[in-house]
Scaffold this motif. Structure first.
Motif, PDB file in Angstrom:
ATOM      1  N   LEU A  93      34.218  85.661  45.421  1.00 27.57           N
ATOM      2  CA  LEU A  93      34.281  84.202  45.580  1.00 27.57           C
ATOM      3  C   LEU A  93      35.405  83.806  46.528  1.00 27.57           C
ATOM      4  CD1 LEU A  93      33.824  81.201  44.731  1.00 27.57           C
ATOM      5  CD2 LEU A  93      35.291  81.659  42.764  1.00 27.57           C
ATOM      6  N   MET A  94      36.573  84.368  46.325  1.00 22.74           N
ATOM      7  CA  MET A  94      37.746  83.999  47.113  1.00 22.74           C
ATOM      8  C   MET A  94      37.533  84.281  48.596  1.00 22.74           C
ATOM      9  SD  MET A  94      41.599  85.591  46.815  1.00 22.74           S
ATOM     10  CE  MET A  94      41.644  85.401  45.044  1.00 22.74           C
ATOM     11  N   LEU A  95      37.138  85.505  48.911  1.00 23.89           N
ATOM     12  CA  LEU A  95      37.016  85.888  50.310  1.00 23.89           C
ATOM     13  C   LEU A  95      35.776  85.275  50.957  1.00 23.89           C
ATOM     14  CD1 LEU A  95      38.471  87.531  52.437  1.00 23.89           C
ATOM     15  CD2 LEU A  95      37.051  89.482  51.827  1.00 23.89           C
ATOM     16  N   GLY A  98      39.677  78.530  37.523  1.00 24.37           N
ATOM     17  CA  GLY A  98      39.993  77.236  36.943  1.00 24.37           C
ATOM     18  C   GLY A  98      39.802  76.099  37.910  1.00 24.37           C
ATOM     19  N   VAL A  99      40.122  74.896  37.442  1.00 28.19           N
ATOM     20  CA  VAL A  99      39.960  73.700  38.262  1.00 28.19           C
ATOM     21  C   VAL A  99      40.908  73.740  39.447  1.00 28.19           C
ATOM     22  CG1 VAL A  99      40.098  71.186  38.252  1.00 28.19           C
ATOM     23  CG2 VAL A  99      39.249  72.392  36.238  1.00 28.19           C
ATOM     24  N   ALA A 100      42.045  74.408  39.309  1.00 26.70           N
ATOM     25  CA  ALA A 100      43.044  74.418  40.388  1.00 26.70           C
ATOM     26  C   ALA A 100      42.486  75.002  41.672  1.00 26.70           C
ATOM     27  CB  ALA A 100      44.272  75.216  39.944  1.00 26.70           C
ATOM     28  N   GLU A 101      41.540  75.978  41.570  1.00 30.16           N
ATOM     29  CA  GLU A 101      40.985  76.584  42.765  1.00 30.16           C
ATOM     30  C   GLU A 101      40.226  75.561  43.617  1.00 30.16           C
ATOM     31  OE1 GLU A 101      41.268  77.938  39.911  1.00 30.16           O
ATOM     32  OE2 GLU A 101      41.285  80.104  39.938  1.00 30.16           O
ATOM     33  N   ILE A 152      44.216  79.422  54.454  1.00 29.77           N
ATOM     34  CA  ILE A 152      45.445  79.331  53.664  1.00 29.77           C
ATOM     35  C   ILE A 152      45.236  78.440  52.454  1.00 29.77           C
ATOM     36  CG2 ILE A 152      47.818  78.446  53.687  1.00 29.77           C
ATOM     37  CD1 ILE A 152      47.972  79.328  56.631  1.00 29.77           C
ATOM     38  N   SER A 153      44.570  77.305  52.638  1.00 29.54           N
ATOM     39  CA  SER A 153      44.366  76.373  51.529  1.00 29.54           C
ATOM     40  C   SER A 153      43.439  76.959  50.479  1.00 29.54           C
ATOM     41  CB  SER A 153      43.808  75.051  52.052  1.00 29.54           C
ATOM     42  OG  SER A 153      42.563  75.232  52.700  1.00 29.54           O
ATOM     43  N   VAL A 154      42.389  77.666  50.916  1.00 30.10           N
ATOM     44  CA  VAL A 154      41.464  78.278  49.951  1.00 30.10           C
ATOM     45  C   VAL A 154      42.173  79.357  49.141  1.00 30.10           C
ATOM     46  CG1 VAL A 154      39.397  79.710  49.708  1.00 30.10           C
ATOM     47  CG2 VAL A 154      39.374  77.745  51.247  1.00 30.10           C
ATOM     48  N   PHE A 155      42.887  80.235  49.828  1.00 27.39           N
ATOM     49  CA  PHE A 155      43.584  81.306  49.115  1.00 27.39           C
ATOM     50  C   PHE A 155      44.704  80.754  48.234  1.00 27.39           C
ATOM     51  CE2 PHE A 155      42.347  84.198  52.856  1.00 27.39           C
ATOM     52  CZ  PHE A 155      41.201  84.602  52.208  1.00 27.39           C
ATOM     53  N   ALA A 156      45.422  79.747  48.727  1.00 25.74           N
ATOM     54  CA  ALA A 156      46.535  79.193  47.949  1.00 25.74           C
ATOM     55  C   ALA A 156      46.048  78.568  46.657  1.00 25.74           C
ATOM     56  CB  ALA A 156      47.292  78.160  48.787  1.00 25.74           C
ATOM     57  N   GLY A 157      44.796  78.080  46.642  1.00 24.88           N
ATOM     58  CA  GLY A 157      44.271  77.513  45.407  1.00 24.88           C
ATOM     59  C   GLY A 157      44.254  78.515  44.267  1.00 24.88           C
TER      60      GLY A 157
END
Length: 742
Positions: A236-238, A176-179, A653-658
């Motif tokens: 995508l996340m990692l 979603g947009v939140a990421e 941290i910011s990328v994963f927290a998204g």
């Protein structure tokens, strides 16, 4: 390797147009392949060879019309308050809905609640129909889902409450947009770190290109393999997090070299040869840890691990080739205004205005490590106690698989789940399918005997015969537990039914169904966790011993890794299983931790922990090798790398927290787990525990038996030998007065 990377960096710098066009060509080809070959991903989790899967395979052979591997949808009907489903108008509405659902695309069969007895016997107000599809959930089309929802909407016009659940309604996992918030925060951290929009933009550009290629390849691979719907999201996340970090380290080193007065091409070569060597090692540890998930023998976990590992490998290649090419386009524009002004004033002043902020920020880093060094025991005990307390909830870790019990309260799946639990008890949401097989003999007597024995077991609400195959040698029974699907009592019931196998002469008994499948997956993953952790810890110790040529440093690093993992699992249990701060993190319903989350966290956190260990402690070793005493080496080495490592950790941290804002419970939990793991490992362990322990160890930190020193190969991760050769003119370095390429 450092010399090869040095030449690679200079070559990419000189041939920047060719390298850049080539990589964008790869991206275009990957996107086209993904578009052409894309197909729906699977939302199911299977492990071949488990008892539940063996029963499914038998059903597919003996009951081909049942579609044992097909998707299902459970449609729940509830009459208005004070009314019953047996009233003519409501019964007619239910039967119309059954007819409409049966005529929907891909539906193989649908049951009538009035014929199967699936109406609440106490009040008669709630009933349900079971629709079985001819295809798996991954292949259920939007047209089929729309037809189901149309039938439900039509039934609602009669005044009934109608909701539906089941894997047939499972939509593909989407981000979603939140990421995007994580990327935005990463951009801010990069701008603050570098003081230059151009310098901040390069890591983001390479990261976006890397995940575009990585996710595109995963999507294209889905045409040939039945991939889990979570696989592209995890890649995508990692991939996004590590790509930004790796580029950050190389760009930081490049700016440092330029600030010393080196020509841009030479600076790019040195940056790739030194920081790039560490990136290769760090990336290799992540790839090994993720690819190692394949040895566990769980297909969907292997796919996720290999896909994420492939994306990390692509990020490393981009950092070593595309990034120096982009540095060639940027030239001195990577420096902030103040640094460019100092550069124009002369090399000495430029060196004093290090754009990475190392000289300016060193006093704060030195004060931080000096404060730790004054009271290392107090600092160490405080951190160990704090992380130990946070890890306590991990002792209550319970594993399970995703279910509709944790869906959003506003979703039709959750409403259907609650209606059924209220009308029939929680166990009706996780019925067990029991297969009685006699081979070539008549199954009737064996099935009756099995039903009687199962009915006498604890926690059994009902045993309902379903069907016998035309050959008369296999029967299906549906067992409704009294407890919820994820309850310990239900797991005990599955084991008790399986224990009946062989007790009825001439008959075999198997248990399957979604609940049994999930129990088998959780059991196998739980059994694989400890061996996998042991392999990862052993690998970490060996790799770090090669890098640092020490026994205490790798021992400290692996102990810190285990402490980070324990605290991470404790935090995950507290939030997602116990429900602490559930509202803050958007946890709709506390539930057991998703079975494969702990083992996946171990693999990823291992790689990330090794990243920070290498980038931070290597500088301490350099200072010690160059003759500084142990305490000064810790102080200078820490001050040199702390700012960049902290920035890298904040970015991760910011990328994963998204991803915590994702509506998917698994994506939410792994985003939270990775973000908190990076915080514990990079900020607490590496920034506090490591300097405290290194101060206490003193010279003993670098002790290695002589016989072992002779046996171990010399791994020059930071490219120290390369730098020595270049400084003495032995590697053909470019003249320092070389014209700046813009």
């Amino acid at each position: 390797m450092a010399t090869f990377l040095y030449r690679l960096g200079r070559s990419a710098f000189r041939r920047r147009w060719l390298v850049t066009v080539a990589w964008f060509g790869v991206l275009a080809a990957t996107v086209l392949a993904a578009v052409a070959l894309a197909k729906p991903a699977s939302g199911t989790f299977e492990i071949p060879g488990t008892p539940a899967q063996q029963a499914i395979d038998l059903l597919g052979e003996r009951f081909p019309a049942v579609s044992a591997g097909g998707a299902s949808a459970r449609v729940v009907f509830a009459a208005p308050e004070g009314r019953t489903l047996a009233e003519p108008e409501y019964r007619a509405a239910v039967e119309r809905a059954i007819t409409d659902i049966g005529g929907a695309p891909q539906v193989a069969s649908v049951t009538d609640p009035f014929q199967t007895g699936a109406v609440d016997p106490t009040t008669g107000t709630i009933g349900y129909a079971q629709a079985t599809y001819s295809v798996s959930s991954a292949l259920v089309t939007e047209e089929a889902r729309d037809a189901l929802m149309t039938a439900i909407e039509q039934a609602r016009t009669s005044g009934l409450t109608v909701e539906a659940g089941g894997d047939a309604l499972q939509a593909p996992v989407e981000t979603g947009v939140a990421e995007v918030l994580g990327i935005a925060v990463a951009a801010v951290v990069l701008v603050v770190t570098f003081g230059s929009l151009v310098a901040a933009g390069l890591p983001l550009l390479t990261a976006l290109l890397g995940i575009g290629i990585g996710v595109g390849l995963v999507t294209a691979a889905g045409h040939f393999f039945d991939l889990s719907s979570y696989t592209p999201v995890l890649a995508l996340m990692l991939g996004l997090a590590v790509a930004i970090d790796y580029a950050l380290f190389i760009v930081s080193r490049y700016r440092h070299e330029v600030a010393l007065g080196r020509a841009p091409e030479e600076a790019a070569g040195r940056a790739v040869g030194t920081a790039g060597s560490a990136v290769v090692f760090a990336g290799l540890t992540v790839v090994i840890a993720l690819a190692g998930l394949a040895v566990i023998g769980i297909p969907f976990l292997s796919q996720m691990g290999l896909a994420a590992a492939g994306t990390v490998a692509i990020s490393v290649l981009l950092a070593l080739t595309l990034l120096p090419a982009l540095l060639g386009f940027a030239g001195h524009r990577l420096l902030g205004r103040r640094a460019r002004a100092a550069q124009a004033a002369g090399p000495d002043q430029a060196a004093g205005a290090d754009p990475a902020g190392e000289r300016a920020k060193a006093p704060m880093g030195e004060r931080w490590v000096a404060a730790i060094a004054r009271r290392p025991v107090t600092v160490l005990l405080t951190c160990l106690v704090a992380l130990g307390v946070i890890a306590i909830p991990a002792l209550d870790l319970r594993l399970g698989m995703p279910s509709e019990a944790v869906a959003s309260p506003d979703s039709t799946q959750r409403k259907a789940y609650d209606l059924l639990a209220g009308g029939f008890g929680p166990g009706v949401n996780g019925p067990l399918t029991v297969v009685v097989d006699t081979g070539g003999e008549s199954v009737t007597a064996a099935a009756e005997q099995a039903a009687q024995r199962i009915g006498g077991l604890p926690d059994v609400l009902a045993v309902v015969p379903v069907a016998t195959n035309p050959e008369g040698n296999t029967s299906i029974l549906t067992v409704v537990p009294a407890s919820a699907p994820n309850a310990a009592e239900t797991q005990d019931l599955v084991r008790a039914i399986r224990a009946l196998d062989g007790t009825i002469p001439g008959a075999g008994i198997g248990v399957t169904g979604l609940t049994a499948v999930n129990i088998d997956i959780s059991t196998k993953l739980d059994a694989a966790l400890v061996p996998y952790v042991a392999v990862v810890v052993g690998l970490a110790f060996i790799l770090l011993m090669l890098v640092f040529r020490s026994l205490l440093v790798p021992l400290k690093a692996t102990a810190g890794f285990l402490l980070s993992i324990a605290a991470t699992l404790g935090a995950v249990v507290a939030v997602f299983q116990w429900g602490w701060l559930a509202g803050v993190f958007g946890v709709e319903q506390p539930a057991p931790i998703i079975s494969f989350l702990p083992i996946f966290l171990v693999g990823i956190v291992f790689g990330l922990a090794m990243d920070y260990q290498v980038f931070l402690v290597t500088r301490m070793r350099e200072e010690h090798v160059h003759g500084r005493d142990a305490r000064t080496a810790v102080t200078v080495g820490f001050a040199h790398g702390a700012r960049v490592v902290t920035a890298a950790a904040l970015i991760m941290i910011s990328v994963f927290a998204g991803f915590v804002f994702s509506p998917e419970s698994f994506i939410k939990s792994i985003g939270f787990g990775l973000a908190i793991a990076v915080f514990f490992d990079a900020i607490v362990v590496r920034m506090v525990v490591v300097p405290a322990l290194m101060t206490l160890f003193g010279r003993a930190a670098w002790w290695l038996p002589r016989w072992l020193d002779r046996v171990l190969p010399d791994v020059d991760v930071e490219g120290e030998k390369l730098v020595q050769h270049l400084d003495h003119g032995d590697a053909g370095s470019a003249p320092e007065a070389e014209k700046v390429l813009r």
